[in-house]
Design a protein around this motif. Sequence first.
Motif, PDB file in Angstrom:
ATOM      1  N   ASN A  72      43.436  30.952  96.587  1.00 20.90           N
ATOM      2  CA  ASN A  72      44.702  31.655  96.309  1.00 20.90           C
ATOM      3  C   ASN A  72      44.436  32.730  95.241  1.00 20.90           C
ATOM      4  N   ALA A  73      45.376  33.641  95.104  1.00 19.36           N
ATOM      5  CA  ALA A  73      45.169  34.750  94.169  1.00 19.36           C
ATOM      6  C   ALA A  73      45.251  34.310  92.716  1.00 19.36           C
ATOM      7  N   THR A  74      46.023  33.261  92.450  1.00 16.65           N
ATOM      8  CA  THR A  74      46.139  32.799  91.058  1.00 16.65           C
ATOM      9  C   THR A  74      44.761  32.374  90.544  1.00 16.65           C
ATOM     10  N   THR A  84      56.451  41.425  87.198  1.00 14.08           N
ATOM     11  CA  THR A  84      55.548  40.956  88.249  1.00 14.08           C
ATOM     12  C   THR A  84      55.858  39.486  88.506  1.00 14.08           C
ATOM     13  N   PHE A  85      55.147  38.908  89.446  1.00  9.44           N
ATOM     14  CA  PHE A  85      55.257  37.470  89.680  1.00  9.44           C
ATOM     15  C   PHE A  85      54.550  36.732  88.530  1.00  9.44           C
ATOM     16  N   ASP A 109      45.875  43.373  89.758  1.00 12.46           N
ATOM     17  CA  ASP A 109      46.492  42.329  90.556  1.00 12.46           C
ATOM     18  C   ASP A 109      47.061  43.033  91.790  1.00 12.46           C
ATOM     19  N   LYS A 151      52.877  36.908 102.149  1.00  7.58           N
ATOM     20  CA  LYS A 151      52.287  38.231 101.996  1.00  7.58           C
ATOM     21  C   LYS A 151      52.106  38.925 103.349  1.00  7.58           C
ATOM     22  N   ALA A 156      47.819  41.479  94.565  1.00  6.11           N
ATOM     23  CA  ALA A 156      48.332  40.395  95.413  1.00  6.11           C
ATOM     24  C   ALA A 156      49.311  40.911  96.457  1.00  6.11           C
ATOM     25  N   GLN A 157      50.071  41.949  96.105  1.00  3.10           N
ATOM     26  CA  GLN A 157      51.113  42.452  97.018  1.00  3.10           C
ATOM     27  C   GLN A 157      50.676  43.712  97.748  1.00  3.10           C
ATOM     28  N   LYS A 159      59.132  28.573  97.140  1.00  2.70           N
ATOM     29  CA  LYS A 159      58.659  29.766  96.467  1.00  2.70           C
ATOM     30  C   LYS A 159      59.614  30.912  96.740  1.00  2.70           C
ATOM     31  N   TYR A 160      59.541  31.506  97.886  1.00  6.36           N
ATOM     32  CA  TYR A 160      60.380  32.660  98.152  1.00  6.36           C
ATOM     33  C   TYR A 160      61.428  32.380  99.209  1.00  6.36           C
ATOM     34  N   SER A 173      46.292  38.552  97.479  1.00 10.50           N
ATOM     35  CA  SER A 173      46.816  37.233  97.854  1.00 10.50           C
ATOM     36  C   SER A 173      47.050  37.184  99.363  1.00 10.50           C
TER      37      SER A 173
END
Length: 379
Positions: free
Chosen positions: A65-67, A89-90, A161, A190, A163-164, A2-3, A185
Amino acid sequence: MKYFNTNESQVNITRPSLPPIIEILPYLVKIWRSRTLTNMGPIHNEFEKKLSKYLDVSQVSIVSNATLGLILTLKTLEIQGEVITTPYTFVATSHAIKWLDLKPVFIDINKEDFNINYKLIEEKITPKTTAILAVHCYGNPCEIEKLEKIAEKYNLKLIFDAAQAFGSKILNRNLLKAGDASILSFHATKVFNTLEGGAVVTKDSTLKKQLDIYKNFGFVDENNIKVIGLNAKLNEFSSAIGIIQLKYIDKYLYKRRLVADRYNEALKGQNLFRLNNLTNYYGYNNSYFPLIINKNYPLSRDNLVEALRLKGYNIRKYFYPLISNLEMYKNNKSSKIENLPISNELSDRVICLPIYPDLTKKTQNQLIKYLLNPSVMLK
Ligand SMILES: Cc1ncc(COP(=O)(O)O)c(C=O)c1O
């Protein structure tokens, strides 16, 4: 992936914060003894309570999860037709909209804070618009009051959103109490992580009850399945991590601020990059450190990223590619580049620097040296 990549010699833009391992052991014993691993067990419920207290919000539904949190929130609020959102955004933000066969309508962002430009929203509202899904990009708070006014005027649902945005604060108001719901998230990358995880925060107790049903396949009770739900339950182990992380989160946020202060101090007053003002915001969570590469920088953004990677810094072009340019979104009328000049420009110019609580001064100083004098790197 992912990151981050898994090469330990590389410095990634983030490194998950974990509490002392010893503190998880009593929870493990509890889980092993009870054999309750999931299905909204006692640790899940304890985490939900403690989280709502920490966040100072009345209703929290923790999710896996946030999704899924985003998808379930859109579903539960019965969003139809078109959803006004940001391309910067993501991908999960737009994917959640698309997953429900809704249409994302992309609005350009502000240069300064990377967030949706509320002034451009009204002209894109049609009879099919039912919601605004805004993002607190990099954890930087949106102009929530302006968005609330538009949502109220056109009778739209307003979802954030977030998430961040765990730990980001604004003056005189709780960011998470804005709109109809906010989605956090707790992914490993995070500010606050439960390995994987997330939460939907709302003022609306009916929405919370609905979400609890939707995240558990639609079960109302043992004998009744009311809706076509999903499985978005957070397990007991992640919930235990969450409870312990709550003890440390303020320390993580403080240490992130120290790292951000060092970047700001070292990189201010030059014309190679544009720093954004995020750290000047009241209570910014410093979840990211975006840097915009000016046109006069000796290297292109992409060459800079490559050069830094060769030196062991796994720098991210974040957010790139822009969602509106992806195959599955680019035919959308609102995806046209002319419609989104700032999002496209920033997506081509931005990099995110490493930022996490235990980033060492030495690693950071070396990176700053490279950034300010790229010729050193190319020797
Ligand atoms: C803005 C944004 N929305 C949604 C997500 C999805 O979160 P998760 O990985 O918890 O599903 C992320 C991060 O991964 C994100 O940064």
